[in-house]
Design a protein around this motif. Structure first.
Motif, PDB file in Angstrom:
ATOM      1  N   ASP A 194       1.758  18.911   1.574  1.00 31.89           N
ATOM      2  CA  ASP A 194       2.671  18.887   2.719  1.00 31.89           C
ATOM      3  C   ASP A 194       2.213  19.816   3.839  1.00 31.89           C
ATOM      4  OD1 ASP A 194       4.270  17.030   1.497  1.00 31.89           O
ATOM      5  OD2 ASP A 194       5.746  18.481   0.758  1.00 31.89           O
ATOM      6  N   ASP A 195       1.480  20.869   3.491  1.00 34.93           N
ATOM      7  CA  ASP A 195       1.005  21.809   4.511  1.00 34.93           C
ATOM      8  C   ASP A 195      -0.157  21.245   5.315  1.00 34.93           C
ATOM      9  OD1 ASP A 195       2.900  23.607   3.644  1.00 34.93           O
ATOM     10  OD2 ASP A 195       1.513  24.745   2.381  1.00 34.93           O
ATOM     11  N   LEU A 196      -0.749  20.160   4.848  1.00 30.87           N
ATOM     12  CA  LEU A 196      -1.912  19.589   5.528  1.00 30.87           C
ATOM     13  C   LEU A 196      -1.543  18.457   6.482  1.00 30.87           C
ATOM     14  CD1 LEU A 196      -4.306  19.360   2.457  1.00 30.87           C
ATOM     15  CD2 LEU A 196      -4.116  21.215   4.130  1.00 30.87           C
ATOM     16  N   THR A 197      -0.276  18.044   6.464  1.00 29.86           N
ATOM     17  CA  THR A 197       0.144  16.914   7.292  1.00 29.86           C
ATOM     18  C   THR A 197       1.060  17.378   8.414  1.00 29.86           C
ATOM     19  OG1 THR A 197       2.069  16.445   5.888  1.00 29.86           O
ATOM     20  CG2 THR A 197      -0.002  15.379   5.305  1.00 29.86           C
ATOM     21  N   VAL A 198       1.171  16.526   9.423  1.00 38.71           N
ATOM     22  CA  VAL A 198       2.023  16.855  10.576  1.00 38.71           C
ATOM     23  C   VAL A 198       3.177  15.872  10.721  1.00 38.71           C
ATOM     24  CG1 VAL A 198       0.227  18.005  11.883  1.00 38.71           C
ATOM     25  CG2 VAL A 198       0.485  15.532  12.083  1.00 38.71           C
ATOM     26  N   GLY A 199       3.479  15.107   9.686  1.00 37.52           N
ATOM     27  CA  GLY A 199       4.594  14.167   9.742  1.00 37.52           C
ATOM     28  C   GLY A 199       4.314  12.930   8.931  1.00 37.52           C
ATOM     29  N   ALA A 242      -3.504  10.805  -1.943  1.00 33.09           N
ATOM     30  CA  ALA A 242      -4.903  10.361  -2.023  1.00 33.09           C
ATOM     31  C   ALA A 242      -5.235   9.387  -0.906  1.00 33.09           C
ATOM     32  CB  ALA A 242      -5.166   9.713  -3.383  1.00 33.09           C
ATOM     33  N   ALA A 243      -4.287   8.523  -0.559  1.00 29.43           N
ATOM     34  CA  ALA A 243      -4.522   7.584   0.543  1.00 29.43           C
ATOM     35  C   ALA A 243      -4.704   8.331   1.856  1.00 29.43           C
ATOM     36  CB  ALA A 243      -3.356   6.607   0.649  1.00 29.43           C
ATOM     37  N   THR A 244      -3.889   9.353   2.084  1.00 31.83           N
ATOM     38  CA  THR A 244      -4.001  10.137   3.311  1.00 31.83           C
ATOM     39  C   THR A 244      -5.352  10.839   3.403  1.00 31.83           C
ATOM     40  OG1 THR A 244      -1.609  10.487   3.416  1.00 31.83           O
ATOM     41  CG2 THR A 244      -2.989  12.064   4.599  1.00 31.83           C
ATOM     42  N   VAL A 245      -5.783  11.453   2.303  1.00 32.21           N
ATOM     43  CA  VAL A 245      -7.052  12.176   2.296  1.00 32.21           C
ATOM     44  C   VAL A 245      -8.229  11.210   2.440  1.00 32.21           C
ATOM     45  CG1 VAL A 245      -8.591  13.589   0.889  1.00 32.21           C
ATOM     46  CG2 VAL A 245      -6.144  14.123   0.987  1.00 32.21           C
ATOM     47  N   ALA A 246      -8.194  10.097   1.697  1.00 34.85           N
ATOM     48  CA  ALA A 246      -9.303   9.142   1.745  1.00 34.85           C
ATOM     49  C   ALA A 246      -9.443   8.518   3.126  1.00 34.85           C
ATOM     50  CB  ALA A 246      -9.093   8.057   0.692  1.00 34.85           C
ATOM     51  N   PHE A 273       0.826  -1.198   0.000  1.00 34.13           N
ATOM     52  CA  PHE A 273       0.000   0.000   0.000  1.00 34.13           C
ATOM     53  C   PHE A 273       0.868   1.259   0.000  1.00 34.13           C
ATOM     54  CE2 PHE A 273      -2.898  -2.850   2.642  1.00 34.13           C
ATOM     55  CZ  PHE A 273      -3.654  -3.224   1.546  1.00 34.13           C
ATOM     56  N   PRO A 274       0.349   2.366  -0.516  1.00 33.05           N
ATOM     57  CA  PRO A 274       1.093   3.631  -0.431  1.00 33.05           C
ATOM     58  C   PRO A 274       1.160   4.098   1.017  1.00 33.05           C
ATOM     59  CG  PRO A 274      -1.123   4.016  -1.258  1.00 33.05           C
ATOM     60  CD  PRO A 274      -0.953   2.531  -1.213  1.00 33.05           C
ATOM     61  N   PRO A 275       2.156   4.913   1.361  1.00 36.29           N
ATOM     62  CA  PRO A 275       2.236   5.421   2.728  1.00 36.29           C
ATOM     63  C   PRO A 275       1.089   6.371   3.027  1.00 36.29           C
ATOM     64  CG  PRO A 275       3.825   6.538   1.341  1.00 36.29           C
ATOM     65  CD  PRO A 275       3.231   5.439   0.506  1.00 36.29           C
ATOM     66  N   VAL A 276       0.667   6.387   4.276  1.00 31.83           N
ATOM     67  CA  VAL A 276      -0.392   7.288   4.744  1.00 31.83           C
ATOM     68  C   VAL A 276       0.205   8.190   5.810  1.00 31.83           C
ATOM     69  CG1 VAL A 276      -2.627   7.442   5.907  1.00 31.83           C
ATOM     70  CG2 VAL A 276      -2.213   5.617   4.242  1.00 31.83           C
ATOM     71  N   SER A 277      -0.025   9.484   5.702  1.00 35.77           N
ATOM     72  CA  SER A 277       0.496  10.455   6.668  1.00 35.77           C
ATOM     73  C   SER A 277      -0.611  10.914   7.609  1.00 35.77           C
ATOM     74  CB  SER A 277       1.095  11.666   5.940  1.00 35.77           C
ATOM     75  OG  SER A 277       2.137  11.270   5.077  1.00 35.77           O
ATOM     76  N   ARG A 278      -0.201  11.574   8.672  1.00 39.32           N
ATOM     77  CA  ARG A 278      -1.171  12.136   9.625  1.00 39.32           C
ATOM     78  C   ARG A 278      -1.558  13.543   9.192  1.00 39.32           C
ATOM     79  NH1 ARG A 278      -2.047   9.440  14.240  1.00 39.32           N
ATOM     80  NH2 ARG A 278      -0.598   7.761  14.802  1.00 39.32           N
ATOM     81  N   LEU A 279      -2.858  13.801   9.205  1.00 40.68           N
ATOM     82  CA  LEU A 279      -3.335  15.159   8.944  1.00 40.68           C
ATOM     83  C   LEU A 279      -3.121  16.023  10.176  1.00 40.68           C
ATOM     84  CD1 LEU A 279      -6.600  14.295   7.006  1.00 40.68           C
ATOM     85  CD2 LEU A 279      -4.500  15.256   6.060  1.00 40.68           C
TER      86      LEU A 279
END
Length: 324
Positions: free
Chosen positions: A308-313, A232-236, A148-154
């Motif tokens: 990048d501005d929407l994530t915290v890491g 897209a994975a992070t947002v979804a 799976f693609p990586p998922v970041s924290r919002l």
């Protein structure tokens, strides 16, 4: 089957000793050559009788880019084996080990890039204990693994709602405050009132706001599909965790809207396989992800935000939380 370099050397010595003994009448040399021939014959018989081992490959669980999994190869038979497992570069590439048969070999497999990747075949070279004769071949112990693609924290507990949803006035009228229960959307937590108490309070509205549907569309310029998939994975995932019914459109197809963990798996599967191009649903999308040479941006209505501005890491909130 063929002699190894060592076996070839032994054969040369044995033949040479036999020739010299015959020409110059040196029986001592013949005595030296005899056990060498016996050793070569014994090694040949042993390797021939053993044949190539059967190889069984363990199944690798799906995972996220950046994770590791342990792969086991179980080999039957006898003799000494050099085992080469051919794998896609995105999951560690070729790995080689030497063992005495039967044996079980373990390899740490890095998930270096999203996608569906090939495992195997396995190349095996079997030799006798003295290393005089070798027989080799390829065993079709193959499989595939989906990464799976990586998922970041919002950025924060209500970041998704602040960034990706309509203004608050579009929601129904306020009804009441009640205690938080697992499964409630984070966007409905009334933080000011909760701060005055030891538990969380949730705002309820007249309409069923949690049934809203969100379409996430993703597109990418050639060479930027991985970045598109990660965004897209992070947002979804953020939308699902915020209580939305989420649908997805990628350049390779669409996933109908749905809720829950099974829907999360469907979305991740689609994004693991998605390539570059247009989704064809850009105009209908509530959230549009675009990946180009300039980076990844997120379009919501008239607003555009750098991803990048929407994530915290880069810490993946789903690691160990998705089973498939």
């Amino acid at each position: 089957m063929r002699p190894t370099l060592r076996g070839a050397g032994v054969l040369v010595v044995a033949v040479g000793a036999t020739v010299v003994s015959a020409q110059f009448g040196q029986p001592g040399l013949a005595a030296i050559a005899a056990p060498l021939f016996v050793a070569l014959l014994g090694a040949t018989v042993q390797v021939y009788a053993a044949g190539l081992p059967a190889v069984e490959r363990s199944t690798l669980r799906r995972g996220f880019q950046g994770e590791y999994r342990t792969l086991a190869l179980t080999l039957s038979g006898s003799g000494i084996a050099r085992v080469t497992d051919h794998r896609a570069e995105a999951v560690g590439g070729t790995a080689t080990a030497r063992c005495s048969l039967p044996a079980t070999l373990s390899f740490e497999v890095p998930y270096e890039r999203r996608g569906e990747h090939e495992l195997g075949p396995v190349e095996v070279a079997v030799t006798d204990p003295l290393g005089l004769v070798v027989a080799g071949g390829t065993v079709g112990a193959t499989d595939e693994v989906l990464v799976f693609p990586p998922v970041s924290r919002l950025g924060g507990p209500d970041a998704f709602v602040r960034t990706f949803t309509p203004d608050a006035e579009e929601r129904g009228a306020f009804d009441r405050l009640r205690e938080y229960t697992p499964g409630d959307a984070l966007r409905d937590i009334h933080w000011k009132s909760s701060a005055k108490r030891d538990d969380l309070l949730v705002t309820e509205f007249d309409d069923d706001s949690e049934d809203r549907e969100l379409l996430v569309a993703a597109r990418a310029k050639a060479g930027h599909a991985d970045a598109m998939a990660a965004a897209a994975a992070t947002v979804a995932v953020g939308a699902l965790q915020s209580g939305f019914s989420v649908g997805l459109a990628t350049p390779d197809g669409a996933v109908p809207a749905g809720f829950g963990e099974r829907q999360q798996i469907r979305l991740l599967e689609a994004l693991a396989r998605a390539g570059a191009g247009q989704s064809g649903r850009e105009e209908a999308a509530d959230v549009l992800i675009s990946a180009t040479d300039g980076g990844v941006v997120v379009h919501v209505g008239d607003r555009t935000e750098a991803f990048d501005d929407l994530t915290v890491g880069q810490e993946n909130p789903l690691v160990s939380g998705v089973t498939a």
